[in-house]
Design an enzyme around this catalytic site. Structure first.
Site, short mmCIF file in Angstrom:
data_model
loop_
_atom_site.label_atom_id
_atom_site.label_comp_id
_atom_site.label_asym_id
_atom_site.label_seq_id
_atom_site.Cartn_x
_atom_site.Cartn_y
_atom_site.Cartn_z
N SER A 54 0.91 -1.09 0.11
CA SER A 54 0.07 0.13 -0.06
C SER A 54 0.96 1.27 -0.08
O SER A 54 1.91 1.40 0.43
CB SER A 54 -1.20 0.04 1.36
OG SER A 54 -0.41 -0.66 2.59
N HIS A 69 -5.06 -1.51 -2.72
CA HIS A 69 -4.41 -2.83 -3.08
C HIS A 69 -5.01 -3.23 -4.58
O HIS A 69 -6.12 -3.73 -4.71
CB HIS A 69 -4.45 -3.79 -2.23
CG HIS A 69 -3.88 -3.71 -1.00
ND1 HIS A 69 -2.80 -4.22 -0.40
CD2 HIS A 69 -4.08 -2.48 -0.17
CE1 HIS A 69 -2.35 -3.79 0.82
NE2 HIS A 69 -2.99 -2.61 0.97
N HIS A 89 -3.18 -10.29 2.16
CA HIS A 89 -2.50 -10.36 3.54
C HIS A 89 -3.15 -11.39 4.39
O HIS A 89 -3.96 -11.93 3.96
CB HIS A 89 -3.15 -8.93 4.30
CG HIS A 89 -2.44 -7.73 3.66
ND1 HIS A 89 -2.84 -7.19 2.49
CD2 HIS A 89 -1.01 -7.03 4.15
CE1 HIS A 89 -1.96 -6.18 2.27
NE2 HIS A 89 -1.11 -6.08 3.00
N TYR A 115 -4.12 -11.34 7.18
CA TYR A 115 -5.21 -10.67 8.14
C TYR A 115 -6.68 -10.89 7.32
O TYR A 115 -7.65 -10.92 7.65
CB TYR A 115 -5.15 -9.40 8.67
CG TYR A 115 -5.08 -8.09 7.52
CD1 TYR A 115 -6.08 -8.01 6.71
CD2 TYR A 115 -3.71 -7.71 7.24
CE1 TYR A 115 -5.89 -7.01 5.69
CE2 TYR A 115 -3.78 -6.74 6.41
CZ TYR A 115 -4.83 -6.32 5.49
OH TYR A 115 -4.74 -5.39 4.83
N GLU A 116 -6.35 -11.33 5.86
CA GLU A 116 -7.56 -11.39 5.00
C GLU A 116 -8.48 -12.70 5.61
O GLU A 116 -9.59 -13.08 5.09
CB GLU A 116 -7.39 -11.39 3.73
CG GLU A 116 -7.15 -10.10 3.28
CD GLU A 116 -6.38 -9.85 1.94
OE1 GLU A 116 -6.92 -10.48 0.94
OE2 GLU A 116 -5.29 -9.42 1.63
N ALA A 134 4.11 -0.32 3.21
CA ALA A 134 4.10 0.76 3.93
C ALA A 134 4.04 0.36 5.42
O ALA A 134 3.45 -0.78 5.80
CB ALA A 134 2.83 1.72 3.70
N MET A 151 2.07 -5.35 8.66
CA MET A 151 1.21 -6.65 8.32
C MET A 151 1.63 -7.42 7.20
O MET A 151 0.89 -8.33 6.96
CB MET A 151 -0.30 -6.26 8.46
CG MET A 151 -0.51 -5.15 9.47
SD MET A 151 -2.29 -4.84 9.43
CE MET A 151 -2.31 -3.59 10.65
N SER A 152 2.71 -7.45 6.52
CA SER A 152 3.09 -8.11 5.51
C SER A 152 4.60 -8.59 5.39
O SER A 152 5.32 -8.56 6.52
CB SER A 152 2.69 -7.24 4.30
OG SER A 152 3.63 -6.12 4.02
N ASN A 178 3.68 6.34 8.94
CA ASN A 178 2.91 6.68 10.51
C ASN A 178 3.89 6.36 11.70
O ASN A 178 4.55 5.29 11.30
CB ASN A 178 1.37 6.17 10.67
CG ASN A 178 1.44 4.80 10.57
OD1 ASN A 178 1.50 3.99 9.62
ND2 ASN A 178 1.62 4.17 11.72
N HIS A 194 -5.96 4.35 7.34
CA HIS A 194 -5.43 3.98 6.12
C HIS A 194 -5.25 5.02 5.06
O HIS A 194 -4.51 4.79 4.31
CB HIS A 194 -6.16 2.83 5.79
CG HIS A 194 -5.71 1.90 4.49
ND1 HIS A 194 -4.61 1.37 4.27
CD2 HIS A 194 -6.08 1.81 3.25
CE1 HIS A 194 -4.52 0.96 3.31
NE2 HIS A 194 -5.27 1.20 2.64
#
Ligand code: 8IG
Length: 267
Positions: A33, A65, A88, A90-91, A118, A206-207, A230, A242
Site C-alpha cells: 500500500s 491494493h 495479507h 489478516y484476510e 507501508a 502486516m506483510s 505513520n 489507512h
C-alpha cells in the site's frame, strides 16, 4: 487445479508467461500500500492483467491494493514482474494465497524478489514520515509460516546484504531497520509498540515477512523496503488511518519510483 501450492504456482507461472508472451522474468516486485503509484517509473508496460485471471490468486480485499500484475521492460532491457497489491494474512484465507505471487514469480524465473510495504515507524526520533527504510532483518510475530514440515530454511541473510549494498549505492542516505510483522488487521496497542521497540524493531507492519520466507525457501534473493507512513500507535498521540497511508504513498510516489527503477536497473 490442485491443492499443492507449488504445483499451483507452476500453473500460474505458465499462464502468466503465456499471457505476457515472455519465456521468463528477471525480477519481481510486490508493491505494498502506498507503493502502487511508484510502479510507473520502473519500465514500459508490456502487459497488465488482473491476478484473478491466473490460478491461485484471490481478489483484492483492501482499498489501494489493486490486484493486478504488470510485466514491464526496464531501461536496461530486463523483464520485471510487478504485483500491484498483495494478499495479507489478516484476510483470513490462510498463508498460501499470501505467498502465491512470490512463488509464481520464482517459478516464472525471477531470481530476485523486491518486497515493498507501508509501515509504522517505531523510531520517530530518527525517522520521518515519507522516508524509505531498507529492511535489514525481521521479527515474525504473525504466528504463521509459509512452510509446513521439516524444511529448516536458513534466514541468516533473509534480506540479501548484496542487494542492500546496491540500494545504498543508489541512495546513500537510506537507513536500515528491523521490520516487525503482526497479523493485523488492527494496528498495535501503544504497549505492543513499546514492546517492539524493546525487541529491537524499527518498523511495524502486516506483510512482507511470509513472502520473504517463501522467497528464501524458493531460492530467490530478497530486497525489502518500507515506506514509513505513520509513527507507531501511541508514539505521537494521534490515531492511525489507512487514508493517510495512501496519501503518503501519493506524495512520495515519484521519489520511490526513481529509487526502485535505479535499484532494478542495477540488478
Ligand atoms: I502503513 O503502525 C502501516 N501499516 N501493524 N502498524 C502495523 N501496520 C501498519 C502500520 C502500523 N502502519
Amino acid at each position: 487445479m490442485t491443492d499443492d501450492p507449488y504445483a499451483l504456482a507452476t500453473e500460474a507461472a505458465t499462464a502468466l508467461k503465456s499471457a505476457v508472451g515472455v519465456d521468463s522474468f528477471d525480477v519481481a516486485l510486490v508493491m505494498g500500500s502506498g507503493w502502487v503509484p511508484a510502479a510507473d517509473a520502473i519500465g514500459e508496460t508490456i502487459a497488465e492483467i488482473p491476478v484473478t485471471d491466473l490460478p491461485g490468486f484471490l481478489p483484492p480485499a483492501v482499498a489501494g491494493h489493486a490486484g493486478k500484475v504488470r510485466a514491464v521492460r526496464t531501461e536496461s532491457g530486463t523483464i520485471a514482474l510487478i504485483f500491484l497489491g498483495r494478499t495479507h494474512l489478516y484476510e483470513g484465507r490462510g498463508v498460501d494465497p499470501v505467498v502465491h505471487g512470490v512463488r509464481t514469480a520464482i517459478k516464472a524465473g525471477a531470481g530476485t524478489i523486491v518486497l515493498t510495504n507501508a509501515a509504522g515507524g517505531l523510531r520517530p526520533e530518527t525517522q520521518k514520515v515519507g522516508e524509505a527504510v531498507l529492511i535489514s532483518d525481521h521479527i515474525n510475530l504473525s504466528g504463521a509460516s509459509p512452510i509446513t514440515g521439516p524444511t529448516f530454511v536458513d534466514l541468516t541473510d533473509v534480506y540479501t546484504p548484496r542487494l542492500r549494498d546496491l540500494a545504498r549505492e543508489v541512495d546513500p542516505s537510506l537507513a536500515e531497520g528491523v521490520y516487525v510483522a503482526f497479523r493485523g488487521p488492527t494496528y498495535e496497542t501503544p504497549a505492543e509498540v513499546r514492546m517492539c521497540r524493546i525487541l529491537g524493531g524499527d518498523m511495524v507492519g502486516m506483510s512482507t515477512v511470509l513472502e520473504a520466507i517463501a522467497a528464501r525457501e524458493g531460492g530467490a534473493e530478497v530486497l525489502g523496503i518500507s515506506l514509513v507512513t505513520n509513527p507507531g500507535a501511541g508514539l505521537v498521540g494521534e490515531p492511525l488511518n489507512h487514508a493517510e497511508v495512501l496519501e503518503v504513498g501519493r506524495a512520495t510516489a515519484a521519489r520511490m519510483g526513481v529509487l526502485l527503477s535505479k535499484v532494478v536497473g542495477k540488478l
